[in-house]
Motif scaffolding. Structure first.
Motif, short mmCIF file in Angstrom:
data_model
loop_
_atom_site.label_atom_id
_atom_site.label_comp_id
_atom_site.label_asym_id
_atom_site.label_seq_id
_atom_site.Cartn_x
_atom_site.Cartn_y
_atom_site.Cartn_z
N MET A 1 0.84 -1.19 0.00
CA MET A 1 0.00 0.00 0.00
C MET A 1 0.88 1.25 0.00
N PRO A 2 0.45 2.28 -0.73
CA PRO A 2 1.25 3.51 -0.75
C PRO A 2 1.25 4.17 0.62
N ARG A 3 2.35 4.74 0.95
CA ARG A 3 2.49 5.40 2.24
C ARG A 3 1.80 6.74 2.22
N ARG A 4 0.91 6.95 3.22
CA ARG A 4 0.18 8.21 3.29
C ARG A 4 1.05 9.27 3.94
N SER A 5 1.11 10.42 3.33
CA SER A 5 1.89 11.52 3.87
C SER A 5 1.07 12.30 4.88
N LEU A 6 1.77 12.93 5.82
CA LEU A 6 1.10 13.74 6.83
C LEU A 6 0.50 14.98 6.20
N SER A 7 -0.56 15.46 6.80
CA SER A 7 -1.18 16.68 6.31
C SER A 7 -0.26 17.87 6.59
N LEU A 8 -0.55 18.96 5.92
CA LEU A 8 0.25 20.17 6.10
C LEU A 8 0.15 20.66 7.54
N ALA A 9 -1.06 20.60 8.12
CA ALA A 9 -1.23 21.05 9.51
C ALA A 9 -0.41 20.20 10.47
N LYS A 10 -0.43 18.87 10.30
CA LYS A 10 0.33 18.01 11.19
C LYS A 10 1.83 18.23 11.03
N ARG A 11 2.28 18.42 9.79
CA ARG A 11 3.70 18.69 9.60
C ARG A 11 4.12 20.00 10.25
N LEU A 12 3.28 21.03 10.11
CA LEU A 12 3.60 22.31 10.74
C LEU A 12 3.64 22.18 12.26
N VAL A 13 2.63 21.50 12.83
CA VAL A 13 2.59 21.34 14.29
C VAL A 13 3.80 20.55 14.76
N ALA A 14 4.12 19.44 14.07
CA ALA A 14 5.26 18.63 14.48
C ALA A 14 6.56 19.41 14.38
N THR A 15 6.71 20.19 13.30
CA THR A 15 7.94 20.96 13.12
C THR A 15 8.09 22.03 14.20
N VAL A 16 7.00 22.77 14.45
CA VAL A 16 7.06 23.84 15.45
C VAL A 16 7.31 23.27 16.84
N LEU A 17 6.61 22.17 17.19
CA LEU A 17 6.80 21.58 18.52
C LEU A 17 8.20 21.01 18.68
N ALA A 18 8.73 20.39 17.63
CA ALA A 18 10.10 19.89 17.71
C ALA A 18 11.08 21.04 17.90
N PHE A 19 10.85 22.13 17.21
CA PHE A 19 11.72 23.30 17.37
C PHE A 19 11.60 23.87 18.79
N VAL A 20 10.36 23.97 19.30
CA VAL A 20 10.16 24.50 20.66
C VAL A 20 10.81 23.59 21.69
N LEU A 21 10.63 22.27 21.51
CA LEU A 21 11.24 21.33 22.46
C LEU A 21 12.76 21.43 22.42
N GLY A 22 13.33 21.55 21.22
CA GLY A 22 14.77 21.71 21.12
C GLY A 22 15.26 22.97 21.80
N VAL A 23 14.53 24.07 21.59
CA VAL A 23 14.91 25.32 22.25
C VAL A 23 14.77 25.19 23.76
N TRP A 24 13.71 24.48 24.19
CA TRP A 24 13.52 24.30 25.64
C TRP A 24 14.68 23.51 26.24
N VAL A 25 15.07 22.43 25.59
CA VAL A 25 16.18 21.62 26.11
C VAL A 25 17.47 22.43 26.11
N LEU A 26 17.71 23.18 25.05
CA LEU A 26 18.91 24.01 24.99
C LEU A 26 18.90 25.06 26.09
N ALA A 27 17.74 25.69 26.29
CA ALA A 27 17.65 26.70 27.35
C ALA A 27 17.86 26.07 28.72
N ALA A 28 17.31 24.85 28.94
CA ALA A 28 17.51 24.17 30.22
C ALA A 28 18.98 23.86 30.46
N LEU A 29 19.66 23.38 29.42
CA LEU A 29 21.09 23.09 29.57
C LEU A 29 21.89 24.36 29.86
N VAL A 30 21.58 25.42 29.13
CA VAL A 30 22.29 26.68 29.38
C VAL A 30 22.03 27.16 30.80
#
Length: 467
Positions: A1-30
């Motif tokens: 079966m062909p692989r279904r791609s994520l919707s634009l909204a889900k990709r945006l949410v996942a990208t933003v949350l991953a970026f926020v989480l990365g910034v949060w971890v970096l800020a915690a380490l600093v």
């Protein structure tokens, strides 16, 4: 079966949350490393201050290894701080939790990290007395585990608050993305709800700036589809209108042939039937050519009825106009010879390249030569000239010695089913319409006037120069 791609909204949410989480971890380490550095500086200063206070005080000893008992615990971390006072290599005083061995062997003044048994210490060493004078060494140490507990306790509240803010931030990101994509969903619902016949343009001013290129592309598609449907309707109307007369004539001649009493009348009727079939065949070919040209324009044009720019043909096939003109001149020679007409062709020795499909180029040349021969009297002259003048990539001139056209007829030349009366020639007027449409599709300039050399009609087709 062909692989279904994520919707634009889900990709945006996942990208933003991953970026926020990365910034949060970096800020915690600093924050951790900065707080640890500042805490070490503060506690090291306290160790040095305690050593200085012990150095200026007096220690009472009842024996060789007297132990000064620590006061009652006044802070939860107090038991993790210890001191020792050594005099001439002998332990004179120490706190209750201090070991009996030196906290920092070697008596090097200053701060150092030491490990005694299973415990790690941060030790400040102070040495008094020089030369032969009595030496007194003071060690003030603090367990590193105590410092880590202080650091964790001081940052726990801050990091816990930031951790609690992550779900709220994720919820805000989801709601913001959904709100930002609402116009795109509305556009999709609008397009999905349209009927196949609804080709009106979408409202571009109501779309966000990021979506307007998509709206413009859709409007261009709708316009091209409208042109294509109009071309199909026009072809249907043209065919129904123009084929009615030759079919009726063929039917009538067939009826005459069926009821003829002698062979001569029957042969005349059958000859007229064959001629009618030939006229109908030529008409169908012209209609199909015209429909093909209209379809190409609707599929590749701008959708607004304007001529296509020459730059749009940058990837069109390149063909030799001079060679194509010679080939078409050879094909119409039998038609001209039957009427005693003469055809002359002037062409340069070198190739004259033009950006045009070979089939459509042949259609253009054939219609120009056919019209020049058809609407000229027997024995007329037809002259074809191919050149590459300055400012243009190519120029084709077709002129004849026929009667020419009046100014009023020149204005209507190229209209569908317009035919000059009084010529005695059958036709539908589609030949000139085909020429006009080909010129429109390919951005060519067509000029029609009276021939200064032969006195009849002169047609000049100019391919614009390369930009």
């Amino acid at each position: 079966m062909p692989r279904r791609s994520l919707s634009l909204a889900k990709r945006l949410v996942a990208t933003v949350l991953a970026f926020v989480l990365g910034v949060w971890v970096l800020a915690a380490l600093v924050a951790w490393f900065v707080a640890q550095h500042e805490l070490n500086e503060l506690l090291d200063a306290h160790l040095a201050q305690t050593a200085a206070l012990l150095a200026t005080g007096q220690v009472v000893s009842d024996g060789d290894d007297a132990v000064v008992q620590a006061p009652v615990l006044m802070h939860k971390y107090q038991s993790r701080v210890a001191f020792q006072i050594w005099h001439e290599g002998r332990l004179r005083a120490r706190s209750t939790d201090a070991p009996a061995t030196p906290l920092a062997p070697g008596a090097q003044p200053g701060l150092s990290d030491q490990t005694l048994g299973e415990l790690s210490w941060r030790v400040f060493t102070a040495v008094s007395g020089t030369g032969t004078a009595a030496k007194e060494v003071i060690y003030v140490g603090e367990r590193l585990s105590a410092r880590r507990h202080v650091l964790v306790d001081s940052l726990r509240g801050t990091l816990f608050s930031l951790l609690l803010a992550l779900p709220l931030l994720a919820l805000a990101v989801v709601r913001s993305v959904r709100s930002a994509l609402r116009p795109l969903r509305a556009l999709g619902d609008n397009v999905a709800a349209r009927s196949p016949q609804a080709l009106a343009p979408l409202a571009e001013d109501q779309a966000p700036p990021e979506v307007r290129p998509l709206v413009r592309a859709l409007n261009g598609l709708f316009a091209r589809m409208a042109d294509l449907l109009a071309s199909e309707r026009r072809f249907t109307a043209d065919a129904a209108h123009e084929l009615r007369t030759p079919i009726a004539a063929i039917r009538m001649q067939a009826q005459v042939a069926r009821g003829a009493k002698d062979d001569a009348d029957r042969r005349t009727a059958l000859d007229a039937t064959v001629a009618g079939c030939d006229r109908a065949t030529r008409l169908v070919e012209q209609l199909l050519q015209l429909a093909r040209i209209d379809t190409e324009e609707a599929g590749h044009g701008q959708g607004d009825g304007s001529a296509r720019p020459a730059g749009a043909l940058a990837h069109a096939p390149i063909n030799d106009l001079a060679a194509a003109a010679a080939e078409q001149a050879a094909e119409v020679q039998p038609q001209l010879q039957r009427r005693g007409q003469q055809l002359s062709l002037q062409r340069p020795e070198h190739a004259v390249p033009v950006a045009m499909n070979a089939t459509l180029l042949a259609v253009l040349l054939r219609n120009l030569l056919d019209n020049a021969s058809r609407y000229s009297p027997d024995g007329a002259q037809v002259a074809v000239t191919v050149a590459a003048p300055p400012g243009a990539s190519a120029e084709l001139t077709v002129q004849d010695s026929g009667p020419g056209l009046s100014d009023a007829d020149l204005q209507r030349l190229g209209d569908r089913f317009f035919r000059v009366l009084g010529t005695g020639q059958s036709g539908s007027g589609l030949g000139w319409s085909i020429v006009r449409r080909l010129a429109h599709v390919h951005g060519l300039h067509v000029a029609v006037d009276r021939s200064p050399d032969l006195g009849g009609l002169r047609v000049r087709v100019v391919w614009p120069g390369a930009a």
